[in-house]
Motif scaffolding. Structure first.
Motif, mmCIF file in Angstrom:
data_model
loop_
_atom_site.group_PDB
_atom_site.id
_atom_site.type_symbol
_atom_site.label_atom_id
_atom_site.label_comp_id
_atom_site.label_asym_id
_atom_site.label_seq_id
_atom_site.Cartn_x
_atom_site.Cartn_y
_atom_site.Cartn_z
ATOM 1 N N GLN A 1 46.357 39.145 47.526
ATOM 2 C CA GLN A 1 47.016 38.846 48.792
ATOM 3 C C GLN A 1 48.419 39.454 48.824
ATOM 4 O O GLN A 1 48.971 39.802 47.791
ATOM 5 N N ARG A 2 48.945 39.542 50.017
ATOM 6 C CA ARG A 2 50.300 40.063 50.193
ATOM 7 C C ARG A 2 51.317 38.991 49.806
ATOM 8 O O ARG A 2 51.166 37.838 50.174
ATOM 9 N N VAL A 3 52.331 39.421 49.076
ATOM 10 C CA VAL A 3 53.456 38.552 48.731
ATOM 11 C C VAL A 3 54.680 39.172 49.406
ATOM 12 O O VAL A 3 55.175 40.209 48.978
ATOM 13 N N TYR A 4 55.118 38.536 50.498
ATOM 14 C CA TYR A 4 56.204 39.109 51.293
ATOM 15 C C TYR A 4 57.546 38.921 50.608
ATOM 16 O O TYR A 4 57.832 37.873 50.037
ATOM 17 N N LYS A 5 58.372 39.961 50.698
ATOM 18 C CA LYS A 5 59.675 39.984 50.035
ATOM 19 C C LYS A 5 60.836 39.750 50.987
ATOM 20 O O LYS A 5 61.967 39.642 50.546
ATOM 21 N N ASP A 6 60.577 39.690 52.282
ATOM 22 C CA ASP A 6 61.655 39.474 53.243
ATOM 23 C C ASP A 6 61.158 38.605 54.393
ATOM 24 O O ASP A 6 59.956 38.447 54.595
ATOM 25 N N GLU A 7 62.075 38.025 55.118
ATOM 26 C CA GLU A 7 61.723 37.127 56.213
ATOM 27 C C GLU A 7 61.073 37.844 57.391
ATOM 28 O O GLU A 7 60.330 37.237 58.151
ATOM 29 N N SER A 8 61.359 39.134 57.560
ATOM 30 C CA SER A 8 60.762 39.893 58.660
ATOM 31 C C SER A 8 59.296 40.238 58.374
ATOM 32 O O SER A 8 58.606 40.737 59.250
ATOM 33 N N MET A 9 58.859 39.960 57.154
ATOM 34 C CA MET A 9 57.485 40.212 56.719
ATOM 35 C C MET A 9 57.106 41.693 56.837
ATOM 36 O O MET A 9 55.978 42.037 57.196
ATOM 37 N N LYS A 10 58.058 42.556 56.520
ATOM 38 C CA LYS A 10 57.785 43.989 56.534
ATOM 39 C C LYS A 10 57.624 44.539 55.122
ATOM 40 O O LYS A 10 56.938 45.523 54.927
ATOM 41 N N GLN A 11 58.291 43.931 54.150
ATOM 42 C CA GLN A 11 58.207 44.411 52.774
ATOM 43 C C GLN A 11 57.388 43.418 51.955
ATOM 44 O O GLN A 11 57.651 42.218 51.991
ATOM 45 N N PHE A 12 56.416 43.945 51.225
ATOM 46 C CA PHE A 12 55.582 43.066 50.416
ATOM 47 C C PHE A 12 55.041 43.805 49.205
ATOM 48 O O PHE A 12 55.027 45.030 49.157
ATOM 49 N N ASN A 13 54.618 43.022 48.230
ATOM 50 C CA ASN A 13 53.856 43.504 47.088
ATOM 51 C C ASN A 13 52.464 42.906 47.197
ATOM 52 O O ASN A 13 52.233 41.974 47.964
ATOM 53 N N TRP A 14 51.555 43.424 46.399
ATOM 54 C CA TRP A 14 50.205 42.869 46.329
ATOM 55 C C TRP A 14 50.140 41.933 45.128
ATOM 56 O O TRP A 14 50.331 42.354 43.994
ATOM 57 N N GLY A 15 49.901 40.659 45.392
ATOM 58 C CA GLY A 15 49.824 39.663 44.329
ATOM 59 C C GLY A 15 48.382 39.405 43.916
ATOM 60 O O GLY A 15 47.460 39.478 44.736
ATOM 61 N N VAL A 16 48.200 39.109 42.650
ATOM 62 C CA VAL A 16 46.891 38.714 42.116
ATOM 63 C C VAL A 16 47.062 37.322 41.523
ATOM 64 O O VAL A 16 47.812 37.135 40.569
ATOM 65 N N SER A 17 46.380 36.350 42.142
ATOM 66 C CA SER A 17 46.510 34.948 41.747
ATOM 67 C C SER A 17 45.176 34.409 41.263
ATOM 68 O O SER A 17 44.112 34.862 41.690
ATOM 69 N N VAL A 18 45.262 33.410 40.388
ATOM 70 C CA VAL A 18 44.081 32.790 39.803
ATOM 71 C C VAL A 18 44.120 31.295 40.082
ATOM 72 O O VAL A 18 45.145 30.643 39.895
ATOM 73 N N VAL A 19 42.985 30.762 40.553
ATOM 74 C CA VAL A 19 42.799 29.319 40.708
ATOM 75 C C VAL A 19 41.566 28.979 39.891
ATOM 76 O O VAL A 19 40.471 29.473 40.169
ATOM 77 N N ARG A 20 41.765 28.142 38.858
ATOM 78 C CA ARG A 20 40.692 27.871 37.906
ATOM 79 C C ARG A 20 40.369 26.380 37.856
ATOM 80 O O ARG A 20 41.278 25.546 37.777
ATOM 81 N N PHE A 21 39.090 26.059 37.919
ATOM 82 C CA PHE A 21 38.605 24.677 37.841
ATOM 83 C C PHE A 21 37.666 24.535 36.659
ATOM 84 O O PHE A 21 36.864 25.432 36.392
ATOM 85 N N GLU A 22 37.772 23.415 35.970
ATOM 86 C CA GLU A 22 36.784 23.021 34.976
ATOM 87 C C GLU A 22 36.175 21.737 35.500
ATOM 88 O O GLU A 22 36.830 20.705 35.511
ATOM 89 N N GLY A 23 34.949 21.843 36.009
ATOM 90 C CA GLY A 23 34.343 20.727 36.735
ATOM 91 C C GLY A 23 35.119 20.513 38.022
ATOM 92 O O GLY A 23 35.369 21.453 38.757
ATOM 93 N N ASP A 24 35.536 19.301 38.268
ATOM 94 C CA ASP A 24 36.310 18.990 39.467
ATOM 95 C C ASP A 24 37.814 19.029 39.223
ATOM 96 O O ASP A 24 38.600 18.742 40.114
ATOM 97 N N GLU A 25 38.226 19.382 38.008
ATOM 98 C CA GLU A 25 39.643 19.346 37.649
ATOM 99 C C GLU A 25 40.289 20.729 37.772
ATOM 100 O O GLU A 25 39.814 21.711 37.179
ATOM 101 N N LEU A 26 41.377 20.797 38.534
ATOM 102 C CA LEU A 26 42.160 22.028 38.640
ATOM 103 C C LEU A 26 42.944 22.205 37.347
ATOM 104 O O LEU A 26 43.732 21.335 36.980
ATOM 105 N N VAL A 27 42.714 23.292 36.636
ATOM 106 C CA VAL A 27 43.407 23.515 35.373
ATOM 107 C C VAL A 27 44.456 24.619 35.456
ATOM 108 O O VAL A 27 45.322 24.704 34.588
ATOM 109 N N GLU A 28 44.389 25.441 36.508
ATOM 110 C CA GLU A 28 45.387 26.509 36.638
ATOM 111 C C GLU A 28 45.426 27.009 38.069
ATOM 112 O O GLU A 28 44.399 27.160 38.715
ATOM 113 N N SER A 29 46.638 27.258 38.524
ATOM 114 C CA SER A 29 46.851 27.887 39.821
ATOM 115 C C SER A 29 48.142 28.683 39.692
ATOM 116 O O SER A 29 49.228 28.108 39.719
#
Length: 105
Positions: free
Chosen positions: A39-67
């Motif tokens: 997803q885009r990670v915006y660097k300014d309030e005008s939302m013109k400058q951004f980087n591409w972020g790579v995020s992980v959301v991990r579950f073990e069963g019903d438990e969130l273990v990482e975000s």
């Protein structure tokens, strides 16, 4: 009514009055799941400058273990490549893995 609708109604009727443990036995246990987002990670309030972020959301069963966001890239192609490499890593560790977000195809 389609066969899918009928099945869903029967499933819901059967689920009423059952404990979570009984439902787990019927539906199966929740496994280990890892969702990887590009997803885009915006660097300014005008939302013109951004980087591409790579995020992980991990579950073990019903438990969130990482975000967390693992990395940011200036190029979309690098972020996408990294996301799929992470997906292979988590699959090799037994996770049901999905790459989501702005990955195109």
């Amino acid at each position: 009514m389609s066969g899918g609708d009928e099945f869903f109604r029967e499933l819901m009727a059967d689920a009423l009055g059952k404990s979570p443990e009984e439902l787990s036995g019927i539906l199966g246990e929740a496994g280990n799941v890892c969702d990887i987002f590009v997803q885009r990670v915006y660097k300014d309030e005008s939302m013109k400058q951004f980087n591409w972020g790579v995020s992980v959301v991990r579950f073990e069963g019903d438990e969130l273990v990482e975000s967390s966001t693992y990395a940011e890239f200036h190029k979309w192609s690098l972020a996408k490549k990294y996301a799929y490499a992470l997906a292979e890593f988590f699959k090799s560790r037994g996770y049901e893995t999905h790459v989501k977000g702005e990955v195109g195809e």
